[in-house]
Design a protein around this motif. Structure first.
Motif, PDB file in Angstrom:
ATOM      1  N   THR A   1       0.847  -1.189   0.000  1.00 35.88           N
ATOM      2  CA  THR A   1       0.000   0.000   0.000  1.00 35.88           C
ATOM      3  C   THR A   1       0.888   1.246   0.000  1.00 35.88           C
ATOM      4  OG1 THR A   1      -0.088   0.169   2.402  1.00 35.88           O
ATOM      5  CG2 THR A   1      -1.769  -1.197   1.350  1.00 35.88           C
ATOM      6  N   GLN A   2       0.305   2.382  -0.382  1.00 32.75           N
ATOM      7  CA  GLN A   2       1.058   3.626  -0.356  1.00 32.75           C
ATOM      8  C   GLN A   2       1.437   4.055   1.061  1.00 32.75           C
ATOM      9  OE1 GLN A   2      -1.350   6.292  -2.712  1.00 32.75           O
ATOM     10  NE2 GLN A   2      -0.098   5.966  -4.526  1.00 32.75           N
ATOM     11  N   PRO A   3       0.566   3.903   2.074  1.00 34.28           N
ATOM     12  CA  PRO A   3       1.002   4.227   3.429  1.00 34.28           C
ATOM     13  C   PRO A   3       2.211   3.405   3.873  1.00 34.28           C
ATOM     14  CG  PRO A   3      -1.380   4.150   3.353  1.00 34.28           C
ATOM     15  CD  PRO A   3      -0.889   3.647   2.023  1.00 34.28           C
ATOM     16  N   GLU A   4       2.247   2.128   3.495  1.00 36.65           N
ATOM     17  CA  GLU A   4       3.408   1.298   3.821  1.00 36.65           C
ATOM     18  C   GLU A   4       4.650   1.835   3.117  1.00 36.65           C
ATOM     19  OE1 GLU A   4       4.838  -3.394   3.629  1.00 36.65           O
ATOM     20  OE2 GLU A   4       2.996  -2.766   2.632  1.00 36.65           O
ATOM     21  N   LEU A   5       4.493   2.228   1.864  1.00 35.60           N
ATOM     22  CA  LEU A   5       5.614   2.784   1.110  1.00 35.60           C
ATOM     23  C   LEU A   5       6.134   4.066   1.766  1.00 35.60           C
ATOM     24  CD1 LEU A   5       5.889   3.209  -2.701  1.00 35.60           C
ATOM     25  CD2 LEU A   5       6.145   5.206  -1.275  1.00 35.60           C
ATOM     26  N   LEU A   6       5.217   4.941   2.194  1.00 40.24           N
ATOM     27  CA  LEU A   6       5.641   6.197   2.805  1.00 40.24           C
ATOM     28  C   LEU A   6       6.283   5.973   4.167  1.00 40.24           C
ATOM     29  CD1 LEU A   6       2.717   8.550   1.764  1.00 40.24           C
ATOM     30  CD2 LEU A   6       5.083   8.662   1.016  1.00 40.24           C
TER      31      LEU A   6
ATOM     32  N   TYR B   1       9.771   7.522   5.040  1.00 41.78           N
ATOM     33  CA  TYR B   1       9.876   8.576   6.045  1.00 41.78           C
ATOM     34  C   TYR B   1       9.868   8.098   7.494  1.00 41.78           C
ATOM     35  CZ  TYR B   1       8.569  11.670   2.136  1.00 41.78           C
ATOM     36  OH  TYR B   1       8.521  12.346   0.946  1.00 41.78           O
ATOM     37  N   GLY B   2       9.243   6.957   7.771  1.00 40.65           N
ATOM     38  CA  GLY B   2       9.082   6.518   9.153  1.00 40.65           C
ATOM     39  C   GLY B   2       7.610   6.397   9.513  1.00 40.65           C
ATOM     40  N   SER B   3       7.341   5.907  10.708  1.00 41.52           N
ATOM     41  CA  SER B   3       5.971   5.565  11.105  1.00 41.52           C
ATOM     42  C   SER B   3       5.058   6.768  11.283  1.00 41.52           C
ATOM     43  CB  SER B   3       6.004   4.761  12.414  1.00 41.52           C
ATOM     44  OG  SER B   3       6.585   5.533  13.454  1.00 41.52           O
ATOM     45  N   ALA B   4       5.629   7.977  11.472  1.00 44.46           N
ATOM     46  CA  ALA B   4       4.806   9.156  11.760  1.00 44.46           C
ATOM     47  C   ALA B   4       3.835   9.491  10.639  1.00 44.46           C
ATOM     48  CB  ALA B   4       5.693  10.365  12.044  1.00 44.46           C
ATOM     49  N   VAL B   5       4.160   9.092   9.404  1.00 45.69           N
ATOM     50  CA  VAL B   5       3.313   9.489   8.272  1.00 45.69           C
ATOM     51  C   VAL B   5       2.336   8.391   7.848  1.00 45.69           C
ATOM     52  CG1 VAL B   5       5.082  11.046   7.385  1.00 45.69           C
ATOM     53  CG2 VAL B   5       4.970   8.706   6.528  1.00 45.69           C
ATOM     54  N   ARG B   6       2.478   7.181   8.389  1.00 45.93           N
ATOM     55  CA  ARG B   6       1.652   6.084   7.862  1.00 45.93           C
ATOM     56  C   ARG B   6       0.179   6.236   8.222  1.00 45.93           C
ATOM     57  NH1 ARG B   6       3.247  -0.341   7.683  1.00 45.93           N
ATOM     58  NH2 ARG B   6       1.390  -1.070   6.600  1.00 45.93           N
ATOM     59  N   TRP B   7      -0.107   6.538   9.484  1.00 44.69           N
ATOM     60  CA  TRP B   7      -1.515   6.616   9.862  1.00 44.69           C
ATOM     61  C   TRP B   7      -2.249   7.798   9.230  1.00 44.69           C
ATOM     62  CZ3 TRP B   7      -3.494  10.799  12.406  1.00 44.69           C
ATOM     63  CH2 TRP B   7      -2.604  11.615  13.105  1.00 44.69           C
ATOM     64  N   PRO B   8      -1.620   9.011   9.123  1.00 41.59           N
ATOM     65  CA  PRO B   8      -2.391  10.088   8.477  1.00 41.59           C
ATOM     66  C   PRO B   8      -2.656   9.833   6.995  1.00 41.59           C
ATOM     67  CG  PRO B   8      -0.179  10.858   9.020  1.00 41.59           C
ATOM     68  CD  PRO B   8      -0.372   9.533   9.687  1.00 41.59           C
TER      69      PRO B   8
END
Length: 639
Positions: free
Chosen positions: A104-109, A113-120
């Motif tokens: 998924t794109q959240p996994e890619l991000l 970048y790290g975990s801070a960006v996955r949930w948003p």
């Protein structure tokens, strides 16, 4: 049997066929990759059909015909041209997208970048997918209302039941292959309606003077054919507002990842763009004929005439085939196919964000595949129900699609594309650009919707032309400023985060730790017999399914693996642990939770020329996993 009963009978047969496809692929799933990415085995033709079907909603087709009727070819920039351009641009980006180790794109991000960006980003994509699905529910509601006088809730029920059944059974494989069937229905219906509409004009139907096809098209005003009749500035605003959101949509990226190789992905996107071009050309023919049949609609102008232009095709079908309920039912099935082919894609993408990027990543990292399927099924229903609620708030079909697109463009275009091509992008910059763009764009959309009367020019557009399209240029501009500005002011990303995206960083990070393994080693020979090995394009898929003799503490297992060797890393959370021995993360061994409480899956996707080395790498990972579990008295068996 009345027309509605005929429709229900055909719909039941149609849905049963879709569910059968889902059931077929359900039996073939042996890994997470099989469910979410169709085992990365999709060829170019199927990919092309799916890419085309996913972007041709029933509501979108009705709206495109309405735009053509009122604005001619100048309207192509609001929907048609961005569809075609976006697929062609994604084809150019395939080389970069295809080799990224993500589902998924959240996994890619998170990898970037790290975990801070996955949930948003997971939440934002879910919102965007719901808004796209609004157009599907609205379009099908319009079809059922005009043809059979049904309440809009019936449309939601049909989409929810059908999509949730076959998607949650067969995953992305079911989505792709049902899309093939659905695009066939849709394209046949659209082309048939083009011939029917032109034939009606030629026969003098609906009380119009009979004219030949050549006269019909020859009488169209020159301004109708001009694609730049709305002005170059407006064309540029539409392109800048829509194309960025569509080239960064999660669903086509997932299909690129699902392709068997980069060549198949690239060709599939090109085929998809050609297919939708054919359908949109048929829509133009329909619009020209309908303008001759319903001249009063064209005379109303845009946007006032859209209330009648959008359902004009449905009105034509109802009147033209009033004595043939079977043909009306088949038309309804064709448009229902269009709705489902888009809704299944949006529901799959949104549900993957909820189940994988939120539930498994933050709520229950040790969730099994069976648990994930349950969450996925519930997530599909949530998305369709939310889309139904949204259809009562955003009744305009194209507006629902545009709002979703503008939120995507303003929130994650720069963090996503910047992360792929700009090393200096940081997690702080990505987070700032994403959140600011999302909040500003949502605020502008709400402000515009609240202050715009029905079927009137948008409130923001009356303030200044640059604020058209719900002010998306402002939202994108602020997102860009935040992303680039904050990134330059914060600490650069680590090499572990950069390695999957930049080859030179991967070469610096590479650790070749595979121990020497003899080909004649009996334990290695026995191990090889249990590997499920399949060639797909330029890569070989190695899959090893294991079952532990006792209960697993997934969190403890992952932490022990990481402490046993610095090669074991968790760049996207505890649900997947990679043995990072070189820069090609797709080829690196990954350990994930299996379908049951005691199941563990090992996989690697090396290129063909390195498969021999990666078999040994997989064996090394297996031995290390067996050693860690052995310390707790747990044994591993093949299955």
């Amino acid at each position: 049997m009345d027309g509605y009963s005929v429709f229900l009978a055909l719909l039941a047969v149609y849905i049963a066929g879709l569910v059968a496809i889902g059931w077929y692929f359900n039996k073939k799933q042996k890994s997470v990759t099989d469910f979410w990415l169709a085992g990365r085995r999709i060829g170019p033709s199927a990919l092309g059909f799916s890419a085309a079907a996913s972007w041709l909603t029933a509501g979108g087709i009705l709206a495109v015909i309405g735009y053509y009727m009122l604005q001619g070819m100048g309207s192509v920039w609001a929907f048609v041209a961005p569809n075609i351009l976006a697929l062609l641009i994604i084809a150019l980006l395939v080389g970069k997208i295809k080799n990224l180790p993500a589902i998924t794109q959240p996994e890619l991000l998170e990898q970037r970048y790290g975990s801070a960006v996955r949930w948003p980003i997971a939440l934002i994509i879910t919102v965007v997918m719901i808004l796209f699905a609004v157009a599907d529910v609205t379009g099908l509601s319009l079809v059922l209302q005009v043809f059979y006088g049904l309440d809009p809730l019936y449309a939601a029920a049909i989409v929810a039941i059908a999509v949730s059944l076959y998607v949650t059974l067969g995953g992305l494989s079911a989505v792709v292959w049902t899309d093939v069937v659905q695009f066939a229905f849709l394209s046949i219906f659209t082309i048939a309606m083009a011939f029917a509409a032109v034939g009606t004009v030629a026969d003098g139907g609906f009380g119009t003077p009979a004219i030949s096809s050549s006269e019909l098209f020859g009488n169209v005003p020159d301004v109708w054919w001009n694609p730049f009749s709305i002005g170059i500035p407006m064309v540029l605003i539409f392109v800048l507002a829509i194309v960025p959101g569509w080239i960064t949509e999660q669903d086509p990226w997932q299909k690129v990842w699902a392709a068997r190789d980069a060549k198949s992905a690239r060709l599939g996107m090109i085929i998809g763009s050609l297919m939708i071009t054919v359908v949109f050309a048929a829509c133009a023919v329909i619009a020209i004929a309908l303008n001759n049949i319903y001249p009063d609609i064209a005379g109303m102008g845009f946007p006032a005439g859209m209330a009648l232009a959008e359902p004009a095709l449905l009105a034509f079908v109802s009147e033209r085939f009033a004595s043939a309920p079977l043909l009306i039912a088949l038309s309804a099935i064709g448009l229902a196919a269009a709705s489902m082919s888009c809704a299944d894609t949006f529901a799959t993408s949104g549900a993957s964000c909820i189940s994988r990027d939120i539930y498994q990543r933050y709520i229950k990292p040790d969730a099994t595949m069976k648990e994930m399927l349950v969450v996925n099924r519930i997530s599909v229903l949530i998305i369709v129900l939310a889309a139904t609620a949204g259809s009562f708030v955003i009744p305009n079909i194209i507006d629902a699609i545009h709002i979703a697109t503008f939120i995507a463009s303003a929130s994650y275009f720069f963090p996503l594309m910047g992360g792929l091509y700009w090393k200096r992008a940081t997690k702080e910059g990505a987070f700032a650009g994403m959140v600011l763009g999302f909040v500003v764009q949502v605020a502008l959309v709400i402000l515009d919707l609240v202050n715009t009367p029905p079927m009137a020019s948008s409130y923001l557009e009356t303030i200044h032309p640059a604020l058209m399209s719900h002010g998306v240029i402002v939202g994108m501009g602020l997102s860009a400023i935040a992303f680039f500005g904050v990134s330059l002011m914060t600490k650069p990303s680590s090499r572990v985060n950069l390695a999957p995206f930049f080859e030179e960083e991967a070469e610096e990070l590479a650790r070749y730790e595979t121990r020497e393994i003899s080909e004649t080693d009996p334990s290695y020979s026995a191990f090889l017999k249990n590997i499920d090995e399949n060639v797909a394009g330029e890569r070989t898929h190695l899959q090893l399914n294991l079952r532990a003799s006792g209960a697993l503490s997934w969190h403890e297992l992952v932490e022990k693996l990481k402490s046993s060797s610095p090669a074991w890393v968790t760049p996207t959370g505890l649900d997947s642990v990679y043995r990072l021995t070189h820069g090609d993360m797709l080829a690196c061994v990954a350990v994930t939770r299996g379908s049951g409480e005691q199941d563990i899956w090992l996989k690697a996707e090396p290129k063909l020329e390195t498969v021999g080395r990666q078999r040994k790498e997989l064996f090394t990972a297996y031995e290390e996993l067996k050693k860690v579990l052995g310390q707790k008295g747990v044994k591993l068996d093949f299955y």
